[in-house]
Design an enzyme around this catalytic site. Structure first.
Site, PDB file in Angstrom:
ATOM      1  N   CYS A 128       0.705 -80.703 -68.373  1.00 33.77           N
ATOM      2  CA  CYS A 128       1.003 -82.130 -68.541  1.00 33.77           C
ATOM      3  C   CYS A 128       2.507 -82.316 -68.686  1.00 33.77           C
ATOM      4  O   CYS A 128       3.087 -81.967 -69.712  1.00 33.77           O
ATOM      5  CB  CYS A 128       0.274 -82.683 -69.760  1.00 33.77           C
ATOM      6  SG  CYS A 128       0.690 -84.396 -70.152  1.00 33.77           S
ATOM      7  N   CYS A 131       3.545 -84.728 -71.457  1.00 31.52           N
ATOM      8  CA  CYS A 131       3.392 -84.154 -72.799  1.00 31.52           C
ATOM      9  C   CYS A 131       4.458 -83.111 -73.101  1.00 31.52           C
ATOM     10  O   CYS A 131       5.024 -83.080 -74.195  1.00 31.52           O
ATOM     11  CB  CYS A 131       2.021 -83.491 -72.934  1.00 31.52           C
ATOM     12  SG  CYS A 131       0.619 -84.506 -72.465  1.00 31.52           S
ATOM     13  N   ASP A 132       4.729 -82.237 -72.144  1.00 26.00           N
ATOM     14  CA  ASP A 132       5.510 -81.023 -72.413  1.00 26.00           C
ATOM     15  C   ASP A 132       6.823 -80.918 -71.646  1.00 26.00           C
ATOM     16  O   ASP A 132       7.480 -79.881 -71.689  1.00 26.00           O
ATOM     17  CB  ASP A 132       4.657 -79.786 -72.084  1.00 26.00           C
ATOM     18  CG  ASP A 132       3.390 -79.720 -72.920  1.00 26.00           C
ATOM     19  OD1 ASP A 132       3.417 -80.209 -74.057  1.00 26.00           O
ATOM     20  OD2 ASP A 132       2.368 -79.194 -72.433  1.00 26.00           O
TER      21      ASP A 132
END
Length: 301
Positions: A128, A131-132
């Site tokens: 993701c 997200c990251d």
């Protein structure tokens, strides 16, 4: 109310239900947070100005729901019967029954299936970009895939990373045309067509990839700090295949009301049909489900 799954959608549903005075049980087979628990740093969830790791955020969500009386049972659900007024779930910890069920079992990213992939999750291997991606500012990353998710991830990372390699096994993207021109014009995006990842190069963290040409079989090494795998997701809906309406990809058919084809059964978060899958939308789903569950209970006393 029984909530199956202890991710952000599940625990939001549990929080709203418990606060509304419903007897609320969360069934979670591993630990709070779901897929979110694997994320090192979440910077796009409101209320945490310095960011927070996914595992800790999951625990906080669990504690919030339990503060109002929700109960968590660490149990794996083996079989469900959802069509009657009383829903029955057979689990590793016994049989549970409820008048409403919220399904929040999520969806898992499809892995590449390359040796060492599991052990490198969070150590250079990610699924993701939203997200990251932040820790890779000014670094070199690779994105594997050719659909909309891969294209969107590559575009998002191009605004953060110094260099982005987009690796695809075909000679053109499957993504919709809206992504093509921005990616082609991004000066720091380089395409590696007709290529698959045959190995992950690493020490304690990922250091690069070994790529294989699908036409010639030739291999070459590509140095990078992180890889984002975007080759699809698999919804956790096998349990419900004979009970609920699913779309062609296996997601539970439920609109913004989160109601499924069975009265008293709701689907929230990544497991339902939706355009966007993120923590914030999962939280919204959980709240919506309880609103309609209360309506259902009022009409079916």
């Amino acid at each position: 109310m029984i909530v199956i799954g202890g991710g952000p959608a599940g625990y939001t549903a549990a929080l709203y239900a418990a606060r509304a005075g419903l007897s609320t049980l969360v069934l979670e087979k591993l630990s709070a947070g779901g897929q979110m628990a694997l994320t090192e740093q979440i910077d796009n969830y409101p209320g945490f100005e310095d960011g927070i790791d996914g595992f800790t955020l999951g625990e906080k969500m669990q504690q919030s729901a339990e503060r109002f009386g929700a109960v968590t049972e660490l149990a794996e659900v083996y079989k469900v019967s959802l069509s009657g007024k009383i829903k029955t779930l057979e689990t590793s910890e016994g049989v549970f029954q409820g008048r409403t069920v919220v399904i929040a079992t999520g969806a898992s990213p499809r892995p590449l299936g390359v040796p060492g992939e599991d052990t490198l999750i969070g150590k250079g291997v990610h699924y993701c970009a939203a997200c990251d991606g932040a820790p890779y500012r000014g670094k070199t990353v690779a994105v594997v895939g050719g659909g909309n998710s891969a294209a969107a991830d590559a575009l998002a990372l191009s605004r953060i990373a110094k260099k982005v390699y987009l690796i695809h096994r075909r000679d053109s993207l499957r993504a919709t045309k809206v992504y093509h021109e921005p990616l082609m014009n991004a000066p720091n995006v380089e395409f590696r067509w007709n290529s698959t990842v045959s190995a992950l190069l690493h020490e304690s963290r990922l250091t690069g990839l070994r790529l294989k040409d699908v036409n010639t079989g030739a291999e070459q090494e590509l140095a990078c700090d992180g890889v984002f795998i975007s080759v699809g997701r698999a919804p956790a809906t096998e349990l419900f295949r004979n009970e609920l309406a699913l779309d062609k990809s296996g997601y539970i058919v439920a609109d913004e009301s989160t109601r499924t084809n069975l009265p008293g059964v709701f689907a929230v978060g990544d497991v339902r049909t939706k355009a966007l899958r993120q923590v914030v939308t999962a939280v919204s789903d959980g709240a919506v489900a309880v609103h309609y569950a209360e309506e259902y209970l009022a009409e079916n006393r």
